[in-house]
Every structure is written in structure tokens, then in C-alpha cells.
Design an enzyme around this catalytic site. Sequence first.
Site, mmCIF file in Angstrom:
data_model
loop_
_atom_site.group_PDB
_atom_site.id
_atom_site.type_symbol
_atom_site.label_atom_id
_atom_site.label_comp_id
_atom_site.label_asym_id
_atom_site.label_seq_id
_atom_site.Cartn_x
_atom_site.Cartn_y
_atom_site.Cartn_z
ATOM 1 N N GLU A 181 -15.242 -8.245 1.030
ATOM 2 C CA GLU A 181 -15.273 -7.659 2.359
ATOM 3 C C GLU A 181 -15.115 -6.150 2.225
ATOM 4 O O GLU A 181 -14.301 -5.697 1.417
ATOM 5 C CB GLU A 181 -14.159 -8.238 3.231
ATOM 6 C CG GLU A 181 -14.383 -9.689 3.588
ATOM 7 C CD GLU A 181 -13.345 -10.240 4.550
ATOM 8 O OE1 GLU A 181 -12.407 -9.494 4.921
ATOM 9 O OE2 GLU A 181 -13.458 -11.422 4.924
ATOM 10 N N HIS A 204 -14.243 -10.489 10.053
ATOM 11 C CA HIS A 204 -12.835 -10.847 9.809
ATOM 12 C C HIS A 204 -11.939 -10.365 10.951
ATOM 13 O O HIS A 204 -10.972 -9.624 10.755
ATOM 14 C CB HIS A 204 -12.350 -10.282 8.474
ATOM 15 C CG HIS A 204 -11.183 -11.048 7.905
ATOM 16 N ND1 HIS A 204 -10.918 -11.107 6.558
ATOM 17 C CD2 HIS A 204 -10.212 -11.789 8.506
ATOM 18 C CE1 HIS A 204 -9.837 -11.848 6.345
ATOM 19 N NE2 HIS A 204 -9.395 -12.264 7.520
ATOM 20 N N ARG A 231 -11.295 -18.851 4.100
ATOM 21 C CA ARG A 231 -11.740 -17.957 3.042
ATOM 22 C C ARG A 231 -13.134 -18.401 2.601
ATOM 23 O O ARG A 231 -13.450 -19.593 2.630
ATOM 24 C CB ARG A 231 -10.786 -17.986 1.840
ATOM 25 C CG ARG A 231 -9.406 -17.371 2.116
ATOM 26 C CD ARG A 231 -9.501 -15.869 2.317
ATOM 27 N NE ARG A 231 -8.183 -15.227 2.458
ATOM 28 C CZ ARG A 231 -7.590 -14.963 3.613
ATOM 29 N NH1 ARG A 231 -8.180 -15.305 4.755
ATOM 30 N NH2 ARG A 231 -6.409 -14.355 3.639
#
Length: 345
Positions: free
Chosen positions: A286, A305, A257
Amino acid sequence: MKKTSRRGKLRVHFKSNRAAADTWPNTPEGEAAFSLTRERYEAAAKRHARTAKRLAPSFGWNTGDFATAMADVEVLVTWDLPTRDLAKHAPKLSWIHIIGAGVEHLMPMDWLPRGVTLVNNKGVHAQKAGEYGLMSLLMLNAAMPALYTGQREKRFDQIYATPIGGKTVLVVGVGSIGGAVARQAKRAGLRVLGVNRHGKPTAGVDRMYKTRDIDKALPQADFVFVATPLTTETRNLLDRRRLDLLQPTAGIVNVGREPVIDYAALAAKLRNGSLAGAILDVFDPEPLPESSPLWDTPNLIVTPHVSSDDGDSYIPLTLDLFFENMERYLAGKPLRNRVNAKLGY
């Protein structure tokens, strides 16, 4: 877990991941990849037919009908959920399966009703993440972030790399994902150091350190691979001071993270040449905003991601894990992947 009656079929509610599109992939492809649809459930039910016969599933797409849907539900499978008055809305609830490895979006967990068990998706990501991990280490070793910066700036700078074997990677967070990366790194001939909360010896890791002793490990690393969950202990773990402990030739990867690393300090080091390269796969928020300076930071590769998720197999593997836990639940055995509500993983 709560003791419940076994008369009739057991009610399970699958709250689809559409609400998660704001925090996970917010594209049609991303939404589809993580949707808990009836069709996907039925495909998994065929693989687990004996257990599936004992279940009565329902499927919901939004929070508007959540309270009504949960009235007689014993098991909830979801990414996120309305936590307020959960005990009131779901009096029969016994366990919740979160379809991601990280649960920091649900912290603090004072909302979790007494007797309700929370489990996560640990292990589902391992194979894909291990492959991404090896790829990213090889890219750092080959100076690909710097070479990509040269391409972007139309510079034909030749950078020659030596083989990766014999170099050292520090895996921060040797859990399911970090462990998979450690195994891949060992196969490639790297020396593997590891960091986690307890620091106990772990297969595939040459030496383990407790999180509080990370300062001893950082100067030894040619590469740092961050896979730790976000907790109160790991927030800002790699701050400016600790990043300065790294060799200037080192590279760093983050699939955990963003708040684990001080990205502003990291970007500054990439700009001034006191760190060789970085590959970042996680951001907050995001998607990464167009205004973020990370897009133009030299010697940095941004991936959106995608390090540990597989659009084809993620939900099928998730449902296999759910059915395995359901079998354990019906047999009165402990569930896999129980989350410690205090620790956050």
C-alpha cells in the site's frame, strides 16, 4: 506481566505513527490521523485525570532515539518498533499497546521479551467498520461494481437488483470487525454465516463454521465479507479452488489483509464473469501501485484502506482504550485485547 515498583510516576512512551506512514496512509492527512501527539494525549488525560496523574509520558517520532527513550519505560504505545535487543533497551518494559488490530508486521514474535504483554486495538474499529460493511454489502447487492465499470466504459447498461433481505452473507473472521458487520447484516434482514478458528456459536450469527470447514459455507453465500487477521492459518485461505466454490452471482469484500485472498484468481473471475463483483480495501503493498491490474479490473471497486479508520476519533478512542487498560494494570487486573504471540491475534 512483570511486577514493577509503584514508587514515583509510571513511565509511558508514545512512539508516534510517522514511521507507519509507509505501511498505513502515506499522506499528510493519513499521518495526522494516526499521530500520537502530546496534545491528543493531554485531551485524553483530562477524560482520565485520576489515572493520568500517575503517569509520566514521553513522545518520540523516530527510531533514532528509541533506545535512549526506552531506558526506564514501563509501557510503550506504538504501531511499530525496533524489536532487536528490546529487552536490553527496555529492561523495565511490562506491556506494549499496538495501535492497530493487525500485528502481522511484528511476526514472528520471538523478539517479545519474557513477561512482556502485547495488546492490540481490537474494538476501536468496530462502529466504522460495521457501517462500511453494510454499505459494501448493499453496493454488491445493487451491482454497483458492475455499474461503476459501465460508467468508466461509458456504457448505459441497466442492471436491476432485488432487495437484500433474505440473502446470505458469510463473514470470514467473526471478531470485533466481523461481529460488527454481522450485526449490521442481521438488521438488514440477511442470513449470517460465520467462520473463525474455533467455530463456537456467536451472537448475531445464524451458523458458525470452523476455519477448516469453510468449504461447506462458501457455496451458500451470496456475499463473502473477509475480516480475518493474517496468520499462518489464514494466508491464502481463499485461494483459486475456494473462490471457485462461490456462486457466479456472489460478491466479495476484503477489509482484512490482501494475502488472505488470491487477488490474481479473484481478478480473473471478475474478468470472465464467474464472480459478480468485489470491493477491496486492503492491498500489499500500500498504496496500490499505479501498475497494478486491479485498477482496471471490471466489476471491482477499490477503496484505499479506509474501511475501519476514522480520522477524527481513531486516536481518541485508542487513548481511551489505553487508559482503560492502564487502570486495569494499576489494579493488577488482566489487560484487554491480549495478543497470543503464537497465533498472531
